[in-house]
Design a protein around this motif. Sequence first.
Motif, PDB file in Angstrom:
ATOM      1  N   PHE A   1       0.809  -1.211   0.000  1.00 25.15           N
ATOM      2  CA  PHE A   1       0.000   0.000   0.000  1.00 25.15           C
ATOM      3  C   PHE A   1       0.850   1.272   0.000  1.00 25.15           C
ATOM      4  O   PHE A   1       0.364   2.365   0.287  1.00 25.15           O
ATOM      5  N   ARG A   2       2.139   1.101  -0.283  1.00 28.07           N
ATOM      6  CA  ARG A   2       3.048   2.215  -0.564  1.00 28.07           C
ATOM      7  C   ARG A   2       3.197   3.189   0.599  1.00 28.07           C
ATOM      8  O   ARG A   2       3.154   4.415   0.433  1.00 28.07           O
ATOM      9  N   TYR A   3       3.382   2.637   1.780  1.00 24.80           N
ATOM     10  CA  TYR A   3       3.735   3.446   2.943  1.00 24.80           C
ATOM     11  C   TYR A   3       5.255   3.379   3.142  1.00 24.80           C
ATOM     12  O   TYR A   3       5.889   2.357   2.856  1.00 24.80           O
TER      13      TYR A   3
ATOM     14  N   LEU B   1      -5.011   1.983   9.612  1.00 22.11           N
ATOM     15  CA  LEU B   1      -5.026   1.553   8.212  1.00 22.11           C
ATOM     16  C   LEU B   1      -6.447   1.268   7.742  1.00 22.11           C
ATOM     17  O   LEU B   1      -6.809   1.591   6.608  1.00 22.11           O
ATOM     18  N   TRP B   2      -7.257   0.654   8.607  1.00 26.56           N
ATOM     19  CA  TRP B   2      -8.634   0.357   8.222  1.00 26.56           C
ATOM     20  C   TRP B   2      -9.395   1.636   7.922  1.00 26.56           C
ATOM     21  O   TRP B   2     -10.157   1.716   6.971  1.00 26.56           O
ATOM     22  N   GLN B   3      -9.153   2.668   8.729  1.00 25.34           N
ATOM     23  CA  GLN B   3      -9.819   3.957   8.511  1.00 25.34           C
ATOM     24  C   GLN B   3      -9.371   4.593   7.199  1.00 25.34           C
ATOM     25  O   GLN B   3     -10.083   5.417   6.630  1.00 25.34           O
ATOM     26  N   GLU B   4      -8.195   4.199   6.711  1.00 25.68           N
ATOM     27  CA  GLU B   4      -7.684   4.727   5.452  1.00 25.68           C
ATOM     28  C   GLU B   4      -7.997   3.804   4.273  1.00 25.68           C
ATOM     29  O   GLU B   4      -7.505   4.021   3.169  1.00 25.68           O
ATOM     30  N   GLY B   5      -8.802   2.770   4.512  1.00 28.96           N
ATOM     31  CA  GLY B   5      -9.253   1.909   3.427  1.00 28.96           C
ATOM     32  C   GLY B   5      -8.466   0.634   3.231  1.00 28.96           C
ATOM     33  O   GLY B   5      -8.658  -0.076   2.244  1.00 28.96           O
ATOM     34  N   VAL B   6      -7.566   0.316   4.158  1.00 27.11           N
ATOM     35  CA  VAL B   6      -6.770  -0.911   4.054  1.00 27.11           C
ATOM     36  C   VAL B   6      -7.329  -1.950   5.019  1.00 27.11           C
ATOM     37  O   VAL B   6      -7.408  -1.700   6.219  1.00 27.11           O
ATOM     38  N   GLN B   7      -7.715  -3.100   4.499  1.00 27.17           N
ATOM     39  CA  GLN B   7      -8.229  -4.181   5.322  1.00 27.17           C
ATOM     40  C   GLN B   7      -7.111  -5.171   5.627  1.00 27.17           C
ATOM     41  O   GLN B   7      -6.517  -5.749   4.722  1.00 27.17           O
ATOM     42  N   CYS B   8      -6.832  -5.350   6.911  1.00 22.25           N
ATOM     43  CA  CYS B   8      -5.840  -6.331   7.345  1.00 22.25           C
ATOM     44  C   CYS B   8      -6.209  -6.758   8.756  1.00 22.25           C
ATOM     45  O   CYS B   8      -6.497  -5.914   9.600  1.00 22.25           O
ATOM     46  N   THR B   9      -6.182  -8.052   9.027  1.00 21.11           N
ATOM     47  CA  THR B   9      -6.558  -8.545  10.346  1.00 21.11           C
ATOM     48  C   THR B   9      -5.329  -8.757  11.216  1.00 21.11           C
ATOM     49  O   THR B   9      -4.226  -9.010  10.724  1.00 21.11           O
TER      50      THR B   9
ATOM     51  N   GLY C   1      -0.135 -15.056  10.370  1.00 21.38           N
ATOM     52  CA  GLY C   1      -0.182 -15.490   8.975  1.00 21.38           C
ATOM     53  C   GLY C   1      -1.436 -16.247   8.612  1.00 21.38           C
ATOM     54  O   GLY C   1      -1.484 -16.898   7.561  1.00 21.38           O
ATOM     55  N   ASN C   2      -2.482 -16.167   9.454  1.00 18.04           N
ATOM     56  CA  ASN C   2      -3.723 -16.901   9.202  1.00 18.04           C
ATOM     57  C   ASN C   2      -4.763 -16.006   8.544  1.00 18.04           C
ATOM     58  O   ASN C   2      -4.818 -14.806   8.795  1.00 18.04           O
ATOM     59  N   GLY C   3      -5.619 -16.613   7.715  1.00 15.58           N
ATOM     60  CA  GLY C   3      -6.711 -15.868   7.104  1.00 15.58           C
ATOM     61  C   GLY C   3      -6.306 -15.171   5.824  1.00 15.58           C
ATOM     62  O   GLY C   3      -5.230 -15.412   5.255  1.00 15.58           O
ATOM     63  N   GLU C   4      -7.186 -14.293   5.374  1.00 15.14           N
ATOM     64  CA  GLU C   4      -7.004 -13.598   4.112  1.00 15.14           C
ATOM     65  C   GLU C   4      -5.890 -12.554   4.208  1.00 15.14           C
ATOM     66  O   GLU C   4      -5.748 -11.886   5.229  1.00 15.14           O
ATOM     67  N   PRO C   5      -5.093 -12.402   3.152  1.00 17.22           N
ATOM     68  CA  PRO C   5      -4.056 -11.354   3.150  1.00 17.22           C
ATOM     69  C   PRO C   5      -4.686  -9.983   3.072  1.00 17.22           C
ATOM     70  O   PRO C   5      -5.883  -9.848   2.756  1.00 17.22           O
ATOM     71  N   PRO C   6      -3.923  -8.937   3.357  1.00 14.66           N
ATOM     72  CA  PRO C   6      -4.479  -7.575   3.335  1.00 14.66           C
ATOM     73  C   PRO C   6      -4.959  -7.184   1.955  1.00 14.66           C
ATOM     74  O   PRO C   6      -4.422  -7.638   0.941  1.00 14.66           O
ATOM     75  N   GLN C   7      -5.971  -6.323   1.921  1.00 14.01           N
ATOM     76  CA  GLN C   7      -6.501  -5.850   0.657  1.00 14.01           C
ATOM     77  C   GLN C   7      -7.057  -4.452   0.823  1.00 14.01           C
ATOM     78  O   GLN C   7      -7.335  -4.005   1.938  1.00 14.01           O
ATOM     79  N   LYS C   8      -7.204  -3.779  -0.290  1.00 17.02           N
ATOM     80  CA  LYS C   8      -7.760  -2.424  -0.303  1.00 17.02           C
ATOM     81  C   LYS C   8      -9.259  -2.520  -0.424  1.00 17.02           C
ATOM     82  O   LYS C   8      -9.787  -3.323  -1.199  1.00 17.02           O
ATOM     83  N   GLN C   9      -9.980  -1.723   0.385  1.00 16.51           N
ATOM     84  CA  GLN C   9     -11.425  -1.677   0.262  1.00 16.51           C
ATOM     85  C   GLN C   9     -11.787  -1.187  -1.129  1.00 16.51           C
ATOM     86  O   GLN C   9     -11.214  -0.226  -1.624  1.00 16.51           O
TER      87      GLN C   9
END
Length: 223
Positions: free
Chosen positions: A23-25, A64-72, A79-87
């Motif tokens: 996400f280019r941070y 990050l979630w408030q900025e549109g990045v989904q990551c658990t 390392g479990n579950g879905e990888p991060p993604q952009k809303q």
Amino acid sequence: METKNSANIKAIGKRLTQLRTIFRYSPQEFAEIAGVALATYKDWEYGKHGSIPERRAHQLLKTLWQEGVQCTLEWLLYGNGEPPQKQQQQLIFPDSGANNKPIGKAGEEKQIAAELNFFQAHNPDSMGFVVEDDSMLPNYAIGDVVAGIIISLKDIKKISGLNCLVQLNDGSVVLRNLQVVATDNQLALLCLNPDTKQQKVIYGIDPASVAPVVWHRQKRPLP
């Protein structure tokens, strides 16, 4: 020889780097979001002197979630579950008003509900909850809204020490700090607030489901 713990620390560091670069941070931006010095953040990525603490990880992912990045938290730390993604869509709150006018209590509640609905729509195996008591102060106040992604109970040892939504066998849900007691592998639910009148420790539970908190929304104080 690399130990299991050092390998885990390096794996978390690699996921931090992956999350940041996708996400280019910059490292400086991630350090500021987490509230630490740049050198400390770089140590987390390189796995030199320990890993990112759960509290800092929660702070990072919440921003990050408030900025549109989904990551658990589950993905970042284990390392479990879905990888991060952009809303893929922007939240629109009809009651937010224009020109930065106050949205009021009713408008804020609708906004929070919309955010929670969006989170749950993108995370079907999730659990939401409105905090009802003072048991988890100062982290969670009455009226705060939290949500988490339900994990497999076979992985419950991995989340020992995290704040979780726990559904008990009677169907009730509580927000507590979950601990796996090393001596007998029993589960204990702890309050964070030492002055609460709630039961401070619930021991030996057999939960129906558990979701580490990865989303937290605080209400603004009334003027």
